[in-house]
Design an enzyme around this catalytic site. Structure first.
Site, short mmCIF file in Angstrom:
data_model
loop_
_atom_site.label_atom_id
_atom_site.label_comp_id
_atom_site.label_asym_id
_atom_site.label_seq_id
_atom_site.Cartn_x
_atom_site.Cartn_y
_atom_site.Cartn_z
N GLU A 51 70.73 5.29 13.82
CA GLU A 51 69.37 4.94 14.25
C GLU A 51 69.35 4.76 15.78
O GLU A 51 68.46 5.25 16.47
CB GLU A 51 68.90 3.66 13.54
CG GLU A 51 67.44 3.32 13.83
CD GLU A 51 66.95 2.08 13.08
OE1 GLU A 51 67.74 1.45 12.35
OE2 GLU A 51 65.76 1.75 13.24
N HIS B 167 67.35 -7.22 13.68
CA HIS B 167 67.07 -5.92 13.07
C HIS B 167 68.07 -5.61 11.96
O HIS B 167 67.72 -5.08 10.91
CB HIS B 167 67.11 -4.85 14.18
CG HIS B 167 67.05 -3.45 13.67
ND1 HIS B 167 68.17 -2.65 13.56
CD2 HIS B 167 66.01 -2.70 13.23
CE1 HIS B 167 67.82 -1.48 13.09
NE2 HIS B 167 66.52 -1.47 12.88
N GLU C 277 67.17 -7.54 8.95
CA GLU C 277 66.01 -6.89 8.30
C GLU C 277 66.50 -5.79 7.34
O GLU C 277 66.06 -5.70 6.20
CB GLU C 277 65.07 -6.33 9.37
CG GLU C 277 63.94 -5.48 8.86
CD GLU C 277 63.86 -4.14 9.58
OE1 GLU C 277 64.11 -3.10 8.92
OE2 GLU C 277 63.57 -4.11 10.80
N HIS C 278 67.43 -4.96 7.81
CA HIS C 278 67.96 -3.90 6.94
C HIS C 278 68.66 -4.49 5.71
O HIS C 278 68.47 -4.03 4.59
CB HIS C 278 69.01 -3.07 7.71
CG HIS C 278 68.41 -1.92 8.47
ND1 HIS C 278 68.90 -0.63 8.35
CD2 HIS C 278 67.40 -1.86 9.36
CE1 HIS C 278 68.21 0.16 9.14
NE2 HIS C 278 67.29 -0.55 9.78
#
Lengths: 419, 433
Positions: free
Chosen positions: B142, B67, B70-71
């Site tokens: 997040e 993840h 991905e950012h």
């Protein structure tokens, strides 16, 4: 194309071959009134749950399955000063099925049964269905408190608006719900079905004449159309109201409300759209770039603009200790726009993004239907060309002007600190 | 270029596997205003132990790397890909699941230019220490946002019951602690191992010309050099087929308004490989629909007794290496809810046997739902199964439903529902609030 079926009852058909489904919406429209908001929500749920022909939830569900997983629902919406109860039926176009079916006729028939033959005994909604829906709506209202972002947004709305009908959630209040009886709700139903403005909207690969024939079979009597002011306005408050609430949350939720007296498709509207896009409405906005990307203070920080209520809100999820820092960054972004500190690139890319989202919405049957209904309320259509031209014509100065009209009114903060 | 015809739905799909291994699918949709493109790698949060490309030993990376990567992939040396998409009128996004990471754009202008941006930003990584540090604050928020999300906690609560000591029980984004350990080297190791074209697929749909689009993609790929393809070596995730590691019951007290209860069923059976896996998945979905949908007698009874309300839901998740079902609701009586659901599961076969009529009804329902999805470009592209079901599409799913026999569902029921695979998870309001 809009056709009058009878005064106050109209049919709009937007034929298109783009989608594999057909959508029928029957909208019941009336002036927004805080006294009946909860009743309308409950009525939507009760009518959706059962009718005389389909007296149980199971019967309704089986009918929808038989019609190839048709979608059916009744939603409520507050738009400016009107309230819309929208009965939507969404079914597959027969040409994609192996069997010979006539789902379109059946869809109309189903909506007719649901609206004109509700499940009623002795001039009241059938008690069991009524009580169950009332209870479930109550549970839903309670559960909103568990959705912290939604809870914060609703709290901000309550603090910002001065008019009761705008302050309360669009699904109503628990206090009102408790008092509603099935007899009262049935009486209210009779009033709606006789008096609300009716807009029937059909979209899909359909025949206009056929739609008209089917719409005329719905026994709506004549009534008045909504003629009031569609937009909600309120006076600027001299002082900013602030509330800090404590609950068991891990992350603080900061919500701000601004007054922006520019309304849908009125003077300055396209500039206001661009302003909101630059401020926090789009992924590349100043809020996103500065609160999130530059200072790593939040995962989400954005704004939204309600052009029917002249209202801009900002929401961010942050660490409570950073509240002042975040608030300062937000304030600075707005000040920068007011001072014309917008890069040419920023301005042009915002226009492109708004254009993209406008055109993209044309690919969604749901959005097409919502837009058709808004056009009806506005009594005017805006073509794709016209929309794009009007957006293009906005200058940087226009955006600055819109920003300068934006005034902070309320600050709401939810955090986990204990008193 | 291969053309797949879906005559019943009036659609045609063009597909090709490029020399570098990238699988490309194009589904033209005339009359649509926008174009949607999604590039997916067969790599997600579960892949936290593997042999990095050109290395020889298994390595464990911190939770949440997929993840995080991905950012960070959006950030380039001299620009941000997100902004570049914006500059060409596209909306861009990305998401990471347990087994996949996807990057996507949607645009009503310059589809070709945006498609190139997509390919280039995903295939040209640039990570640096400073920006990796900065991202930790954003992803930290997040993670905290999800900690306040009761439904998310509820979802992971069940996964922790069914898959303890398994990466499935860890949040896709990792934890504040695990992400603090992520380094630039981790990102590059994961990137070079999992972002090779042979581990990826591209799906483009919208108002595009297939020939032109293939030409653009081919040219773009021909310009780039990739290391020779190597088989990805992932650690084999522990999978106890006896079900003994399942935690049968857990509950959490929270400052919440209403109780939530879920009954989970872990798949202990082997899912067949390839397309047969899709058939298996659709059969289980059918099974759950027959047992729990609002047309079932069970649902009606529970709803009328006030045990469940409109929040009632049932779901089946099947990805690379795991599958499970979960039946859940907000409820005033969590004990009764779980008791009744388990009872239904235990008698599933018996209940099903009387339901031949409902099966035919369900076939219509499930077919119709797939057709509804076909309206949306995102729906069409996101339904593409990639490697998991040998490139099955939403149109293939519709065909599987139409061909399903009642007997198949009974078989699937026997294989999937086992009493030793059942677990209960509840979130209860704190007493005295």
């Amino acid at each position: 194309m809009r056709t009058e079926i009878t005064p106050g009852v109209n049919l709009t058909v937007t034929p298109n071959k783009q989608f594999k489904t057909t959508r029928i919406a029957i909208a019941l429209i009336e002036p927004l009134d805080s006294k009946v908001l909860t009743k309308r929500m409950l009525l939507a749920n009760v009518l959706e749950a059962a009718s005389a022909h389909f007296p149980t939830q199971k019967a309704v569900a089986e009918k929808l399955s038989k019609m190839y997983g048709a979608g059916f629902g009744i939603t409520v919406e507050r738009r400016g000063n009107v309230h819309i109860m929208n009965c939507v039926f969404d079914s597959v176009n027969e040409r994609y099925l192996a069997d010979e079916e006539n789902l379109f006729d059946e869809a109309f028939a189903f909506l007719k049964q649901c609206l004109f033959a509700p499940l009623v005994f002795n001039d009241a909604f059938e008690q069991e269905t009524f009580e169950r829906q009332k209870k479930n709506l109550g549970f839903y209202m309670q559960s909103v408190k568990d959705d912290k972002q939604l809870y914060a947004a609703l709290s901000l709305q309550k603090n910002y608006f001065t008019d009761e009908a705008q302050r309360v959630p669009s699904f109503g209040t628990y206090e009102q719900l408790e008092k509603i009886t099935s007899k009262e709700l049935y009486d209210y139903y009779l009033e709606c079905i006789a008096k609300d403005q009716i807009e029937i909207v059909v979209s899909g690969n359909v025949d206009v004449k056929e739609c008209e024939t089917l719409a005329r079979e719905l026994p709506f009597s004549k009534r008045n159309s909504f003629e009031g002011q569609l937009f909600y306005t309120q006076d600027l408050q001299m002082e900013v109201n602030e509330e800090n609430e404590h609950q068991a949350v891990v992350q603080g939720k900061l919500d701000l409300a601004y007054n922006l007296p520019i309304f849908y498709r009125e003077k300055g509207y396209y500039a206001a759209l661009i302003f909101n896009g630059i401020f926090g409405g789009l992924p590349l906005s100043k809020l996103f770039m500065n609160v999130r990307e530059k200072s790593s203070l939040a995962y989400y920080a954005n704004s939204s603009y309600d052009s029917f209520r002249g209202f801009v809100s900002v929401q961010a999820g942050i660490q409570p200790k950073n509240k002042m820092a975040v608030q300062e960054i937000i304030t600075k972004q707005l000040e920068d726009i007011k001072n014309g500190e917008i890069l040419q690139n920023e301005f042009q890319d915002t226009k492109k993004a708004l254009k993209n989202s406008f055109l993209s919405r044309l690919d969604s049957p749901t959005n097409n239907l919502d837009q058709a209904l808004i056009n009806i309320l506005m009594k005017r259509n805006v073509s794709v060309q016209e929309w794009l031209q009007d957006l293009d014509a906005v200058s940087l100065d226009d955006v600055v002007e819109a920003a300068q009209k934006t005034k902070l009114q309320s600050i709401y903060f939810l955090d986990g600190e204990v008193n | 270029m291969e053309i797949v015809q879906y005559a019943q739905f009036g659609e045609k799909m063009y597909k090709e596997k490029l020399d570098n291994g990238l699988e490309v699918n194009i589904l033209p949709k005339r009359g649509y205003h926008k174009t949607y493109g999604i590039l997916t790698t067969d790599y997600g949060s579960l892949d936290n132990k593997f042999v990095p490309l050109h290395k020889t030993k298994m390595e464990r990376v911190p939770d949440g790397v997929a993840h995080f990567l991905e950012h960070k992939l959006f950030e380039k040396k001299d620009h941000d890909a997100f902004e570049l998409f914006g500059h060409y009128g596209a909306d861009a996004n990305a998401f990471t699941s347990f087994t996949n990471t996807s990057y996507l754009f949607s645009t009503a202008s310059y589809p070709q230019k945006n498609l190139e941006i997509l390919l280039n930003f995903v295939q040209e990584p640039y990570f640096n220490a400073q920006s990796v540090e900065k991202e930790k604050g954003i992803i930290g928020q997040e993670i905290k946002m999800y900690e306040d999300d009761i439904d998310w906690r509820f979802y992971f609560g069940m996964l922790k019951n069914l898959y303890p000591e398994h990466p499935l029980s860890v949040d896709i984004a990792g934890t504040t602690e695990s992400i603090s350990k992520i380094t630039v080297e981790n990102l590059y190791d994961c990137y070079w191992t999992f972002y090779h074209p042979r581990n990826m697929n591209l799906f483009v749909t919208g108002d595009v010309d297939p020939e032109e689009t293939f030409e653009l993609i081919n040219k773009n790929q021909a310009r780039k050099n990739f290391a020779p393809a190597e088989e990805v070596k992932r650690a084999i995730l522990k999978y106890d087929e006896s079900g003994q590691d399942i935690i049968p019951y857990r509950m959490l007290e929270l400052d919440t308004q209403r109780a939530k209860a879920a009954v989970g069923v872990k798949g202990l059976d082997q899912v067949p490989a390839g397309r047969a896996g899709l058939t298996y998945k659709m059969r289980i979905e059918m099974l759950l629909w027959l047992l729990f949908s609002d047309t079932s007698a069970n649902y009606t009874r529970l709803y009328n007794e006030g045990i469940i309300d409109d929040s009632f839901d049932f779901m089946f998740q099947l990805e690379r290496g795991f599958h499970y079902a979960s039946i859940s609701s907000d409820t005033n009586d969590p004990q009764k809810f779980c008791h009744d659901i388990i009872n239904i599961l235990e008698n599933a076969e018996q209940i099903l046997k009387g339901h031949y009529q409902q099966f035919n009804l369900a076939k219509k329902e499930l077919l119709g739902r797939q057709i509804h999805i076909m309206n949306s470009l995102e729906g069409i592209a996101n339904q593409y199964s990639g490697h998991l079901f040998e490139g099955a599409t939403v149109f293939d799913k519709a065909a599987v439903i139409q061909q399903m026999e009642f007997e198949d569902v009974l078989q699937a029921c026997k294989a999937f529902i086992r009493s030793e695979a059942v677990s209960v998870y509840q979130i209860l309001p704190k007493e005295g609030i």
